[in-house]
Design an enzyme around this catalytic site. Structure first.
Site, PDB file in Angstrom:
ATOM      1  N   GLY A  46       5.003  -1.419   2.656  1.00 48.23           N
ATOM      2  CA  GLY A  46       3.818  -2.016   3.146  1.00 48.23           C
ATOM      3  C   GLY A  46       3.137  -3.056   2.400  1.00 48.23           C
ATOM      4  O   GLY A  46       3.391  -2.514   1.515  1.00 48.23           O
ATOM      5  N   GLN A  51      -3.867  -6.344  -1.737  1.00 51.70           N
ATOM      6  CA  GLN A  51      -3.211  -6.494  -2.419  1.00 51.70           C
ATOM      7  C   GLN A  51      -2.782  -7.758  -3.405  1.00 51.70           C
ATOM      8  O   GLN A  51      -1.802  -7.192  -4.425  1.00 51.70           O
ATOM      9  CB  GLN A  51      -2.494  -4.982  -2.007  1.00 51.70           C
ATOM     10  CG  GLN A  51      -2.818  -4.049  -2.177  1.00 51.70           C
ATOM     11  CD  GLN A  51      -1.805  -3.622  -0.858  1.00 51.70           C
ATOM     12  OE1 GLN A  51      -0.659  -3.172  -0.523  1.00 51.70           O
ATOM     13  NE2 GLN A  51      -0.939  -2.226  -1.956  1.00 51.70           N
ATOM     14  N   CYS A 103       1.561   3.499  -3.561  1.00 51.80           N
ATOM     15  CA  CYS A 103       0.284   2.207  -3.466  1.00 51.80           C
ATOM     16  C   CYS A 103       0.887   1.577  -4.439  1.00 51.80           C
ATOM     17  O   CYS A 103       1.080   1.820  -5.731  1.00 51.80           O
ATOM     18  CB  CYS A 103      -0.890   2.152  -3.253  1.00 51.80           C
ATOM     19  SG  CYS A 103      -1.588   0.602  -2.870  1.00 51.80           S
ATOM     20  N   LEU A 104       1.648   0.791  -4.106  1.00 47.09           N
ATOM     21  CA  LEU A 104       1.709  -0.560  -4.940  1.00 47.09           C
ATOM     22  C   LEU A 104       0.750  -1.216  -5.758  1.00 47.09           C
ATOM     23  O   LEU A 104       0.798  -1.580  -6.935  1.00 47.09           O
ATOM     24  CB  LEU A 104       2.890  -1.904  -4.342  1.00 47.09           C
ATOM     25  CG  LEU A 104       3.527  -1.314  -3.167  1.00 47.09           C
ATOM     26  CD1 LEU A 104       4.485  -3.068  -3.150  1.00 47.09           C
ATOM     27  CD2 LEU A 104       5.117  -1.267  -4.493  1.00 47.09           C
ATOM     28  N   HIS A 145      -2.759   3.090   6.753  1.00 46.80           N
ATOM     29  CA  HIS A 145      -2.372   2.685   5.059  1.00 46.80           C
ATOM     30  C   HIS A 145      -2.754   1.495   4.788  1.00 46.80           C
ATOM     31  O   HIS A 145      -4.237   1.178   3.985  1.00 46.80           O
ATOM     32  CB  HIS A 145      -1.317   3.209   4.282  1.00 46.80           C
ATOM     33  CG  HIS A 145      -1.468   2.973   2.686  1.00 46.80           C
ATOM     34  ND1 HIS A 145      -1.575   3.877   0.957  1.00 46.80           N
ATOM     35  CD2 HIS A 145      -2.038   2.125   2.225  1.00 46.80           C
ATOM     36  CE1 HIS A 145      -1.427   3.538   0.548  1.00 46.80           C
ATOM     37  NE2 HIS A 145      -1.119   1.821   0.589  1.00 46.80           N
ATOM     38  N   GLU A 146      -2.430   0.511   5.437  1.00 47.91           N
ATOM     39  CA  GLU A 146      -2.290  -0.657   5.427  1.00 47.91           C
ATOM     40  C   GLU A 146      -3.211  -0.922   5.632  1.00 47.91           C
ATOM     41  O   GLU A 146      -4.729  -2.152   5.539  1.00 47.91           O
ATOM     42  CB  GLU A 146      -1.081  -2.020   5.822  1.00 47.91           C
ATOM     43  CG  GLU A 146       0.125  -0.927   4.908  1.00 47.91           C
ATOM     44  CD  GLU A 146       0.382  -1.247   3.533  1.00 47.91           C
ATOM     45  OE1 GLU A 146      -0.848  -2.040   3.077  1.00 47.91           O
ATOM     46  OE2 GLU A 146       0.626  -0.634   2.987  1.00 47.91           O
ATOM     47  N   HIS A 149      -6.419  -0.261   4.273  1.00 52.20           N
ATOM     48  CA  HIS A 149      -6.730  -1.496   2.692  1.00 52.20           C
ATOM     49  C   HIS A 149      -7.908  -2.676   2.844  1.00 52.20           C
ATOM     50  O   HIS A 149      -8.486  -3.778   2.009  1.00 52.20           O
ATOM     51  CB  HIS A 149      -5.087  -2.485   2.050  1.00 52.20           C
ATOM     52  CG  HIS A 149      -4.411  -1.471   1.090  1.00 52.20           C
ATOM     53  ND1 HIS A 149      -4.944  -1.662   0.106  1.00 52.20           N
ATOM     54  CD2 HIS A 149      -3.501  -1.437   1.381  1.00 52.20           C
ATOM     55  CE1 HIS A 149      -4.360  -0.562  -0.913  1.00 52.20           C
ATOM     56  NE2 HIS A 149      -3.603  -0.478  -0.269  1.00 52.20           N
TER      57      HIS A 149
END
Ligand SMILES: [Zn+2]
Length: 186
Positions: A46, A51, A103-104, A145-146, A149
């Protein structure tokens, strides 16, 4: 299809509120494709606008399909590509489940996060078409999660116990990550 540079933890953009998307255009579709390419390049499942420094309410998701017929899929919708524009959670499970997240934008760390077991989401496609989706399991976790963000929330914000956040082996030092001093408001 350029791969965009990732915004990493401790960058203030990850703590800001993203604004709604107002223009449903070819440019938005190109942005979604760049986000998918960037997510795949980093083996993520995701990726949200902030991000890559795009402060708009958009995220993409994709759970890899099994590589062979013997392998169990990670989710019934593994292999599908999802793009959510201006998403809103319209219903959520009363019960929560704990699951592992990374997480990226926070390389080198993993954590255990409790989240509602399923969610119903209303969103738009990049073409402006409304849709809704009910997701459970890994897909529900990715969506929540996304969506966090888009509101400047990172998964460690949900973790209050140090042993539920741990460093993993990566190249170089993992960046410092703060845990909340008190449980976040739900
Ligand atoms: Zn993330």
């Amino acid at each position: 299809m350029p791969i965009r540079e990732l915004v990493l933890v401790n960058d203030p953009r990850l703590r800001a509120q993203a604004a709604p998307v107002e223009q449903f255009s070819a440019e938005l579709a190109r942005l979604a494709q760049d986000m998918l390419d960037t997510m795949h390049a980093h083996h993520g499942v995701g990726l949200a606008g902030p991000q890559i420094g795009v402060m708009r309410r958009i995220f993409v998701a994709h759970i890899p399909a099994p590589e062979s017929e013997e392998e169990e899929p990670l989710h019934p919708r593994a292999g599908e590509t999802f793009v959510f524009v201006n998403p809103q959670i319209t219903r959520r499970a009363p019960e929560t489940v704990e699951g592992e997240e990374g997480c990226l934008s926070i390389p080198g760390w993993r954590g255990l996060v409790s989240r509602p077991a399923w969610v119903e989401v209303a969103a738009h496609t990049t073409g402006g078409e409304a849709f809704s989706l009910t997701a459970d399991g890994l897909l529900a976790r990715i969506i929540q999660h996304e969506m966090d963000h888009l509101d400047g929330i990172l998964y460690p914000d949900h973790i209050t116990e140090r042993d539920k956040l741990w460093p993993i082996e990566t190249e170089g030092e993992p960046p410092p990550v703060e845990l909340p001093t008190k449980p976040p408001a739900v």
